[in-house]
Design an enzyme around this catalytic site. Sequence first.
Site, mmCIF file in Angstrom:
data_model
loop_
_atom_site.group_PDB
_atom_site.id
_atom_site.type_symbol
_atom_site.label_atom_id
_atom_site.label_comp_id
_atom_site.label_asym_id
_atom_site.label_seq_id
_atom_site.Cartn_x
_atom_site.Cartn_y
_atom_site.Cartn_z
ATOM 1 N N ARG A 5 -46.171 45.338 -149.727
ATOM 2 C CA ARG A 5 -45.327 46.413 -149.202
ATOM 3 C C ARG A 5 -44.817 46.180 -147.774
ATOM 4 N NH1 ARG A 5 -49.059 48.355 -152.712
ATOM 5 N NH2 ARG A 5 -48.218 49.720 -154.321
ATOM 6 N N HIS A 39 -42.859 44.506 -153.271
ATOM 7 C CA HIS A 39 -42.561 43.239 -153.963
ATOM 8 C C HIS A 39 -41.069 42.873 -153.893
ATOM 9 C CE1 HIS A 39 -46.668 43.134 -155.160
ATOM 10 N NE2 HIS A 39 -46.592 43.875 -156.243
ATOM 11 N N HIS A 50 -48.605 36.981 -159.602
ATOM 12 C CA HIS A 50 -49.137 38.297 -159.951
ATOM 13 C C HIS A 50 -49.803 38.299 -161.335
ATOM 14 C CE1 HIS A 50 -49.447 42.651 -159.913
ATOM 15 N NE2 HIS A 50 -48.840 42.704 -158.733
ATOM 16 N N ASP A 81 -57.348 47.846 -154.728
ATOM 17 C CA ASP A 81 -55.946 47.456 -154.575
ATOM 18 C C ASP A 81 -55.783 47.153 -153.087
ATOM 19 O OD1 ASP A 81 -53.290 46.970 -154.865
ATOM 20 O OD2 ASP A 81 -52.711 49.006 -155.424
ATOM 21 N N GLU A 99 -54.110 38.067 -155.714
ATOM 22 C CA GLU A 99 -52.793 37.654 -155.222
ATOM 23 C C GLU A 99 -52.933 37.125 -153.805
ATOM 24 O OE1 GLU A 99 -50.190 41.250 -155.791
ATOM 25 O OE2 GLU A 99 -51.988 41.919 -156.814
HETATM 26 C C1 BGC Z 1 -49.989 46.160 -155.714
HETATM 27 C C2 BGC Z 1 -50.241 47.419 -156.536
HETATM 28 C C3 BGC Z 1 -49.127 47.581 -157.523
HETATM 29 C C4 BGC Z 1 -49.054 46.333 -158.394
HETATM 30 C C5 BGC Z 1 -47.932 46.369 -159.403
HETATM 31 C C6 BGC Z 1 -49.955 44.996 -156.655
HETATM 32 O O1 BGC Z 1 -49.676 43.832 -155.946
HETATM 33 O O2 BGC Z 1 -50.957 45.962 -154.731
HETATM 34 O O3 BGC Z 1 -50.317 48.531 -155.698
HETATM 35 O O4 BGC Z 1 -49.324 48.721 -158.328
HETATM 36 O O5 BGC Z 1 -48.885 45.203 -157.580
HETATM 37 O O6 BGC Z 1 -46.742 46.621 -158.783
#
Ligand code: BGC
Length: 363
Positions: free
Chosen positions: A94, A119, A191, A263, A328
């Site tokens: 983010r 992303h 991812h 997360d 990730e």
């Molecule tokens: C984020 C999550 C998100 C997911 C799918 C992850 O990299 O940290 O918050 O829901 O990606 O978008």
Amino acid sequence: MRILFYCIRKVFDMGSKISSFGKTADGKEVSLITLVNKNGMGIEVTNYGATLVAVTVADRDGRIDDVVLGYDDVTDYTLHGGYLGATVGRNCNRIHGAKVAIDGKEYILDDNENGNNLHSGFQGYNSLLWDFEVIEEELAVKFTHHSADGEQGFPGNFDITVTYTLTEENEVKIHYCGTSDKDTIANLTNHSYFNLGGHGSGDILEHTMWIDSDAITVTDARSIPTGEIRDIKGSPMDFNTPKKIGKDISADYDQLIQGAGYDHNYVLKNQGCGLRKIAEAADEKSGRVMEVLTDSVGVQLYTGNFIDKDSRGKGGAVYQPRHGFCLETQYYPDANHHENFPSSILKAGERYDTTTVYKFRVK
Ligand code: BGC
């Protein structure tokens, strides 16, 4: 019988193969590239999103299963969110306020999540058709993309390659390399959602996890870093001593409540020491173990808290929240709004060069 099957596969499937993965909505052909090593371990990647579609690897009895979540064709990847197996960039995670200042100039990005950028917005690298080349003798696929100045709102023509190599040591090696003609942000990740029991085998709460980290970057209710780097030793976030993912996931702890589970970005130890082992996950039932190596400074442990309920994946498998976990590798989220975080700025003319390895074995 299983062992026999495995040996037959070893002999017949070794090498690489390209097949159709369907067509995009605007009629473009998409490819699926399969690589199989001498041990019979295989991976599948597609040029849609430079995505890792499958990792097929034996358990302790020689039974092969696919240990990443994904879909059977490109259409499903375009219809579903979640970034399954995708290459995420130019910036993963983010950016607060969906804007960023680079060299004193402000750049406006897509607001695709509660006023923030997630992303890289609506046209992430996960939804592009990449050029590719199969390097047969190295069991590798090299994806390339020219990310034009202004793409996603970021400055600089950024030429990027993402190379997946399947080694004879049962490693999936992902090498990212790129240069830009202007200072820009470069922070790519993969991812993949892993489930070492097999992608359709249920939740990952019984998997054991180890992460080489004593600290996380604390986030607010919208998963935006506050700037605080918190010591997590002894807390429910701590994976220094291997423990089941499910052990503390429902603990009464602010970060876990806000994130609906794990997360979070873990601040990795031994930063600047090159490629080193930073995490290990194990599934006692199948005996599969996955080690993660990277030269990055951070890793996001995401326990699939927001996987679409009852979604259908490969072969009709039903996916639910927490049916896969992601590790990730990355710069810390929102790095450029926090002076105490390592910068994710790539200087014009310099090389972005980073590697992450997912290595499989059984115990
Ligand atoms: C984020 C999550 C998100 C997911 C799918 C992850 O990299 O940290 O918050 O829901 O990606 O978008």
